[in-house]
Design a protein around this motif. Structure first.
Motif, PDB file in Angstrom:
ATOM      1  N   MET A 187      20.205   9.265 -17.294  1.00  0.00           N
ATOM      2  CA  MET A 187      21.165   9.559 -18.348  1.00  0.00           C
ATOM      3  C   MET A 187      22.204  10.592 -17.905  1.00  0.00           C
ATOM      4  N   LEU A 188      22.037  11.155 -16.708  1.00  0.00           N
ATOM      5  CA  LEU A 188      22.889  12.260 -16.263  1.00  0.00           C
ATOM      6  C   LEU A 188      24.338  11.823 -16.102  1.00  0.00           C
ATOM      7  N   GLU A 189      25.233  12.592 -16.739  1.00  0.00           N
ATOM      8  CA  GLU A 189      26.671  12.324 -16.654  1.00  0.00           C
ATOM      9  C   GLU A 189      27.415  13.391 -15.865  1.00  0.00           C
ATOM     10  N   SER A 190      26.898  14.617 -15.841  1.00  0.00           N
ATOM     11  CA  SER A 190      27.584  15.724 -15.171  1.00  0.00           C
ATOM     12  C   SER A 190      26.584  16.539 -14.366  1.00  0.00           C
ATOM     13  N   LEU A 191      26.859  16.691 -13.053  1.00  0.00           N
ATOM     14  CA  LEU A 191      26.003  17.464 -12.146  1.00  0.00           C
ATOM     15  C   LEU A 191      26.867  18.520 -11.473  1.00  0.00           C
ATOM     16  N   GLU A 192      26.640  19.797 -11.823  1.00  0.00           N
ATOM     17  CA  GLU A 192      27.449  20.899 -11.301  1.00  0.00           C
ATOM     18  C   GLU A 192      26.551  21.906 -10.584  1.00  0.00           C
ATOM     19  N   LEU A 193      26.746  21.989  -9.266  1.00  0.00           N
ATOM     20  CA  LEU A 193      25.955  22.882  -8.411  1.00  0.00           C
ATOM     21  C   LEU A 193      26.859  23.776  -7.581  1.00  0.00           C
ATOM     22  N   PHE A 194      28.102  23.943  -7.977  1.00  0.00           N
ATOM     23  CA  PHE A 194      29.116  24.647  -7.203  1.00  0.00           C
ATOM     24  C   PHE A 194      28.778  26.118  -7.002  1.00  0.00           C
ATOM     25  N   ASP A 195      29.325  26.686  -5.931  1.00  0.00           N
ATOM     26  CA  ASP A 195      29.260  28.126  -5.666  1.00  0.00           C
ATOM     27  C   ASP A 195      27.817  28.632  -5.602  1.00  0.00           C
ATOM     28  N   ASN A 196      27.049  28.033  -4.694  1.00  0.00           N
ATOM     29  CA  ASN A 196      25.690  28.464  -4.412  1.00  0.00           C
ATOM     30  C   ASN A 196      25.506  28.465  -2.894  1.00  0.00           C
ATOM     31  N   ASN A 197      24.263  28.376  -2.462  1.00  0.00           N
ATOM     32  CA  ASN A 197      23.964  28.353  -1.027  1.00  0.00           C
ATOM     33  C   ASN A 197      23.125  27.135  -0.650  1.00  0.00           C
ATOM     34  N   PHE A 198      23.378  26.016  -1.320  1.00  0.00           N
ATOM     35  CA  PHE A 198      22.617  24.810  -1.023  1.00  0.00           C
ATOM     36  C   PHE A 198      22.926  24.319   0.387  1.00  0.00           C
ATOM     37  N   VAL A 199      21.896  23.781   1.048  1.00  0.00           N
ATOM     38  CA  VAL A 199      22.022  23.304   2.418  1.00  0.00           C
ATOM     39  C   VAL A 199      21.568  21.843   2.479  1.00  0.00           C
ATOM     40  N   GLY A 200      21.555  21.313   3.700  1.00  0.00           N
ATOM     41  CA  GLY A 200      21.127  19.935   3.878  1.00  0.00           C
ATOM     42  C   GLY A 200      22.260  18.971   3.609  1.00  0.00           C
ATOM     43  N   THR A 201      21.919  17.738   3.390  1.00  0.00           N
ATOM     44  CA  THR A 201      22.911  16.685   3.199  1.00  0.00           C
ATOM     45  C   THR A 201      22.993  16.287   1.722  1.00  0.00           C
ATOM     46  N   LEU A 202      24.041  15.566   1.389  1.00  0.00           N
ATOM     47  CA  LEU A 202      24.145  14.982   0.055  1.00  0.00           C
ATOM     48  C   LEU A 202      23.177  13.803  -0.024  1.00  0.00           C
ATOM     49  N   PRO A 203      22.236  13.820  -0.949  1.00  0.00           N
ATOM     50  CA  PRO A 203      21.286  12.706  -1.026  1.00  0.00           C
ATOM     51  C   PRO A 203      21.994  11.398  -1.391  1.00  0.00           C
ATOM     52  N   SER A 204      21.733  10.370  -0.604  1.00  0.00           N
ATOM     53  CA  SER A 204      22.317   9.065  -0.930  1.00  0.00           C
ATOM     54  C   SER A 204      21.777   8.547  -2.254  1.00  0.00           C
ATOM     55  N   SER A 205      20.615   9.053  -2.669  1.00  0.00           N
ATOM     56  CA  SER A 205      20.004   8.600  -3.917  1.00  0.00           C
ATOM     57  C   SER A 205      20.823   8.984  -5.146  1.00  0.00           C
ATOM     58  N   LEU A 206      21.778   9.917  -4.995  1.00  0.00           N
ATOM     59  CA  LEU A 206      22.652  10.245  -6.124  1.00  0.00           C
ATOM     60  C   LEU A 206      23.428   9.014  -6.582  1.00  0.00           C
ATOM     61  N   GLY A 207      23.602   8.080  -5.673  1.00  0.00           N
ATOM     62  CA  GLY A 207      24.289   6.841  -6.021  1.00  0.00           C
ATOM     63  C   GLY A 207      23.526   5.990  -7.013  1.00  0.00           C
ATOM     64  N   GLN A 208      22.298   6.388  -7.333  1.00  0.00           N
ATOM     65  CA  GLN A 208      21.480   5.650  -8.291  1.00  0.00           C
ATOM     66  C   GLN A 208      21.625   6.185  -9.715  1.00  0.00           C
ATOM     67  N   LEU A 209      22.581   7.106  -9.911  1.00  0.00           N
ATOM     68  CA  LEU A 209      22.819   7.674 -11.242  1.00  0.00           C
ATOM     69  C   LEU A 209      23.947   6.887 -11.909  1.00  0.00           C
ATOM     70  N   PRO A 210      23.623   5.905 -12.723  1.00  0.00           N
ATOM     71  CA  PRO A 210      24.634   4.954 -13.212  1.00  0.00           C
ATOM     72  C   PRO A 210      25.668   5.541 -14.161  1.00  0.00           C
ATOM     73  N   ARG A 211      25.326   6.645 -14.854  1.00  0.00           N
ATOM     74  CA  ARG A 211      26.224   7.212 -15.850  1.00  0.00           C
ATOM     75  C   ARG A 211      27.053   8.391 -15.331  1.00  0.00           C
ATOM     76  N   LEU A 212      26.817   8.799 -14.093  1.00  0.00           N
ATOM     77  CA  LEU A 212      27.443  10.016 -13.578  1.00  0.00           C
ATOM     78  C   LEU A 212      28.962   9.888 -13.555  1.00  0.00           C
ATOM     79  N   THR A 213      29.634  10.851 -14.206  1.00  0.00           N
ATOM     80  CA  THR A 213      31.093  10.895 -14.204  1.00  0.00           C
ATOM     81  C   THR A 213      31.633  12.077 -13.411  1.00  0.00           C
TER      82      THR A 213
END
Length: 223
Positions: free
Chosen positions: A121-147
């Motif tokens: 159901m996720l439409e908005s994912l905001e993780l800006f201005d932190n210290n996250f590392v690693g890669t962007l998960p390709s699984s994010l592409g499975q979020l059908p409602r994300l805008t």
């Protein structure tokens, strides 16, 4: 019974009272723009009816508690602009009703959990201005409602997953100020309703921008 607590835009100080966890009827807690300190109390795990939990713009510290995964009625979760550290608990992926998540402007680290792909159901994912590392998960592409997806100003590396370019509902993509490399996926030419795209200040992104210029709906951000 009390169902709504909005104490935002005040000058409240001190810790969040543990006793709030006893108000089982609460559906909304909005304590934004205060000077609250301390950690998020474990007692809040008892608020099974909670739908809105917003603590943005305070001075809260500690880590995000794993009990958030037990608040299965949550729709909006905003802990942005605090001093939270640690990783995103995998348990957050259990909140199946969640449509807006904002952990921006903290000191969080670790990888973005691939389990977030369970939040259908996720439409908005905001993780800006932190210290996250690693890669962007390709699984994010499975979020059908994300805008909206915003990971601006982190330490994300690697390439941009092609799967993200296949997300037809995206209107806002901000991957700026990271360490992304490789080519811009050709799939990014297919965003039907994209309005804002920021890929600035990355390591060594390459590729053609021509297809992005062929549409009048894209706004290239320059930070």
């Amino acid at each position: 019974p009390l169902i709504f607590q909005n104490l935002s835009y005040n000058n409240f100080v001190g810790a969040i009272p543990e006793e709030i966890g006893n108000i089982s009827s609460l559906t909304e807690i909005i304590f934004g723009y205060n000077n609250l300190t301390g950690t998020i109390p474990l007692e809040l795990s008892q608020l099974q009816k909670l739908e809105v939990f917003e603590l943005f713009h305070n001075n809260l510290s500690g880590t995000l508690p794993s009990f958030l995964g037990n608040l299965t009625s949550l729709c909006r979760l905003d802990i942005s602009s605090n001093d939270i550290v640690g990783t995103i608990p995998e348990e957050v992926s259990l909140i199946s009703s969640l449509y807006a998540m904002n952990f921006g402007t903290n000191r969080m680290a670790g990888k973005i959990p691939h389990e977030l792909s369970q939040l259908k159901m996720l439409e908005s994912l905001e993780l800006f201005d932190n210290n996250f590392v690693g890669t962007l998960p390709s699984s994010l592409g499975q979020l059908p409602r994300l805008t909206k997806i915003d990971v601006y100003s982190n330490n994300i590396e690697g390439t941009i997953p092609e799967e993200i370019g296949l997300m037809s509902n995206l209107t806002y993509v901000n991957f700026g100020k990271n360490a992304l490399t490789g080519t811009i996926p050709q799939e990014f030419c297919n965003f039907p309703i994209l309005e804002t795209l920021n890929l600035s200040e990355n390591n060594n992104l390459q590729g053609s921008l021509q297809c992005l210029c062929d549409t009048d709906t894209n706004e290239m951000l320059r930070e």
